[in-house]
Scaffold this motif. Structure first.
Motif, PDB file in Angstrom:
ATOM      1  N   LYS A 492       0.823  -1.214   0.000  1.00 40.78           N
ATOM      2  CA  LYS A 492       0.000   0.000   0.000  1.00 40.78           C
ATOM      3  C   LYS A 492       0.852   1.256   0.000  1.00 40.78           C
ATOM      4  CE  LYS A 492      -3.558  -2.384   2.724  1.00 40.78           C
ATOM      5  NZ  LYS A 492      -4.194  -2.473   4.063  1.00 40.78           N
ATOM      6  N   ASP A 493       1.964   1.204   0.741  1.00 34.36           N
ATOM      7  CA  ASP A 493       2.814   2.396   0.888  1.00 34.36           C
ATOM      8  C   ASP A 493       4.254   1.972   1.102  1.00 34.36           C
ATOM      9  OD1 ASP A 493       3.981   4.824   1.424  1.00 34.36           O
ATOM     10  OD2 ASP A 493       3.071   5.068   3.407  1.00 34.36           O
ATOM     11  N   THR A 495       6.825   3.753   1.436  1.00 35.08           N
ATOM     12  CA  THR A 495       7.573   4.619   2.355  1.00 35.08           C
ATOM     13  C   THR A 495       7.460   4.143   3.807  1.00 35.08           C
ATOM     14  OG1 THR A 495       5.702   6.134   2.698  1.00 35.08           O
ATOM     15  CG2 THR A 495       7.182   6.604   0.848  1.00 35.08           C
ATOM     16  N   ASP A 537       5.078   1.491  -5.612  1.00 33.35           N
ATOM     17  CA  ASP A 537       4.743   0.937  -4.297  1.00 33.35           C
ATOM     18  C   ASP A 537       5.013  -0.565  -4.303  1.00 33.35           C
ATOM     19  OD1 ASP A 537       4.083   3.107  -2.676  1.00 33.35           O
ATOM     20  OD2 ASP A 537       2.125   3.297  -3.608  1.00 33.35           O
TER      21      ASP A 537
END
Length: 568
Positions: A492-493, A495, A537
């Protein structure tokens, strides 16, 4: 910024509207996308290059290429005054510039940056910035080159110099040479590396175990790219050195990077198009046919042999083994200069030799290099990190497994080496110590210190193998690679993953590194790490172990952990 300058940018930039719905990012490879949407970006990178030249008061390079990407792609990147890549400090500005939505926003960004960086703009119309332009053989290169010129012309006093169709390393070399006050044409490039190669070859000792003449056959796959034309020209300067050029891309031969080239060969481990049963090495004594592949813009190089039991498969000799070969040779030559029995000079200088890798380097290569007594350090993935770290040594050697890398020599080492050679030539001319000094001097001119260079690297490999009397088979057997596996996990992310220690350990999310360590502990010679993609991602998973089954299992286990921690 004066109104005259603003008006010029507004007038020209209005002809280059940015693509809608596309967010571009400047990475190690610069900007790279389908060529059809890059015109505006290349125009703006022209402005960036002019500003960089003004800031540094140096010659800057702008190269239009997409390296090993498919032919419909293209890209653009900057060569800094050293010949290396654009300083990382300017990458955020490059991103903002490329993604500015209209001419007014573009002007505002430029004004803000010029003031922040205190860039000296000139208004007298005199030449104040110089940018060398290069492009590879892609059909889209010419139109993108014109956009780059328009970008450069948007800054008053900036001028462009079209170096024509060149390899990426040639352009980087030219920028470095110009800023060192040297001649910097393509002919000068060829002259330097061919002269250095001949000098090196003239210093090769006579050995009874030298590779036979039959093994001097070298076949080079040029990926149907710019390297084909340049290697043919280099071959002529070397009086027809025994090499066969295939997939040259000349006269419409083949499609750029399509089932050919270093990237394809290194990843797929199969023969490129144009190779087959006739290229199987002769597996007797030291007599084996050598094959090599360049990538589309000739900054990567790998070697291989065609397997005798399955002529679609290859035995790969990758960048890790190229690094090992170069490190062994340089260590040996320094040992001759500094070892017991060597003539002692008044200078007790001890050059520091460092080997730089990323975590993707095969663990067997790292162990091998450490066992040789070499200092080995890891950096985050990306040539810019490797190059920066290598520059901290007197002799810094870096290569990625994909075949991109080079050797850097500090000015203090070069000064010492030249002084050693001068003294030895007057006191013990022709001695082994002086020959070692001359070989090292030849290497400093043969290797492209600006950036990875498949052409100069190819000549380096050929000269060192000849010097050591090694076949490609003996070179390949320096160590046995550990089986490995790489996977991608969509998240999803990306980072949410934060790494440390050259991307080998995860700081966030909490707990995942302990879980990964537990999986690693189950494997003999197990090693695994994860890192976020720079553009998508996606979390990349790397694993290696003593068997392929164990490496596959470890990679799958770690991938499940990534999914559990980031997607639950």
């Amino acid at each position: 910024m004066k109104e005259e300058q603003k008006s010029l940018i507004l007038k020209i930039s209005s002809q280059y509207p940015p693509p809608q719905g596309v967010k571009l990012s400047y990475g190690t490879a610069g900007f790279r996308e389908d060529a059809s949407i890059l015109v505006s970006t290349v125009y703006r990178v022209g402005i960036l290059a002019a500003l960089r030249s003004l800031k540094t008061q140096s010659v800057i390079g702008l190269m239009i290429t997409a390296s090993h990407n498919k032919v419909n792609d293209n890209g653009v990147k900057i060569a800094d005054p050293s010949g290396g890549m654009l300083t990382q400090d300017w990458e955020p500005f490059a991103d903002r510039l490329a993604n500015a939505q209209d001419p007014q926003n573009l002007i505002e960004l430029i004004v803000e940056f010029v003031e922040k960086e205190n860039i000296p703009l000139h208004w007298d119309g005199m030449r104040s910035a110089e940018i060398l332009l290069g492009r590879d053989t892609r059909p889209s290169g010419e139109s993108l080159l014109q956009a780059a010129k328009q970008g450069i012309d948007s800054i008053i006093g900036a001028v462009s110099v079209d170096m024509g169709i060149v390899t990426t390393p040639q352009l980087h070399w030219m920028v470095r040479a110009r800023n060192q006050g040297m001649k910097a044409t393509e002919f000068d490039y060829f002259q330097q590396i061919s002269d250095s190669f001949r000098c090196f070859m003239g210093l090769i000792p006579t050995k009874s175990d030298q590779v036979s003449e039959g093994a001097d056959k070298l076949i080079v796959d040029c990926a149907n790219g710019v390297g084909g034309e340049k290697l043919i020209a280099l071959k002529k300067m070397l009086n027809g050195k025994a090499m066969e050029v295939r997939n040259s891309g000349l006269e419409g031969e083949g499609e750029l990077n399509e089932r050919v080239g270093a990237d394809f060969v290194q990843k797929e481990k199969v023969v490129p198009l144009g190779f087959g049963t006739e290229d199987v090495g002769i597996s007797i004594l030291l007599s084996e046919l050598r094959c090599a592949s360049l990538d589309g813009d000739a900054d990567r190089l790998v070697y291989f042999t065609v397997a005798s039991n399955n002529t679609s498969r290859i035995d790969l000799v990758d960048g890790d083994k190229m690094l090992s070969l170069f490190a062994i040779f340089i260590k040996d030559q320094i040992g001759i200069l500094k070892g017991e029995g060597a003539k002692k000079t008044t200078n007790n200088y001890e050059p520091r030799l460092g080997v730089v890798q990323t975590a993707y380097a095969n663990g067997a290569s790292t162990d091998y290099l450490k066992n040789l007594g070499l200092e080995v350090v890891l950096t985050p993935t990306g040539v810019k990190y490797l190059h920066e770290k290598a520059a901290q040594y007197d002799i810094g050697i870096y290569f990625e497994a994909n075949g991109h890398g080079t050797i850097l020599f500090s000015q203090s080492f070069l000064s010492w080496l030249e002084a050693e050679n001068k003294e030895l030539s007057s006191t013990s001319k022709g001695s082994e110590e002086q020959k070692a000094a001359l070989r090292l001097l030849a290497v400093t001119k043969l290797i492209n210190q600006a950036v990875g260079d498949a052409l100069s690297g190819l000549l380096m490999v050929e000269a060192i193998l000849k010097h050591m009397g090694w076949s490609i088979h003996k070179w390949s057997e320096l160590y046995q690679d550990l089986p490995s596996r790489m996977l991608k996990v969509i998240v999803k992310d990306r980072t949410a993953v934060v790494t440390t220690n050259a991307e080998t350990e995860v700081v966030k999310p909490t707990g995942i590194q302990d879980a990964i360590n537990a999986e690693i502990a189950k494997c003999s010679r197990g090693r695994s790490f994860i890192r976020p993609s720079g553009t998508e991602d996606i979390i990349r998973v790397y694993a290696e172990a003593s068997t392929q089954e164990a490496a596959d299992s470890l990679a799958n286990s770690v991938a499940k952990l990534v999914d559990q921690f980031l997607n639950s």
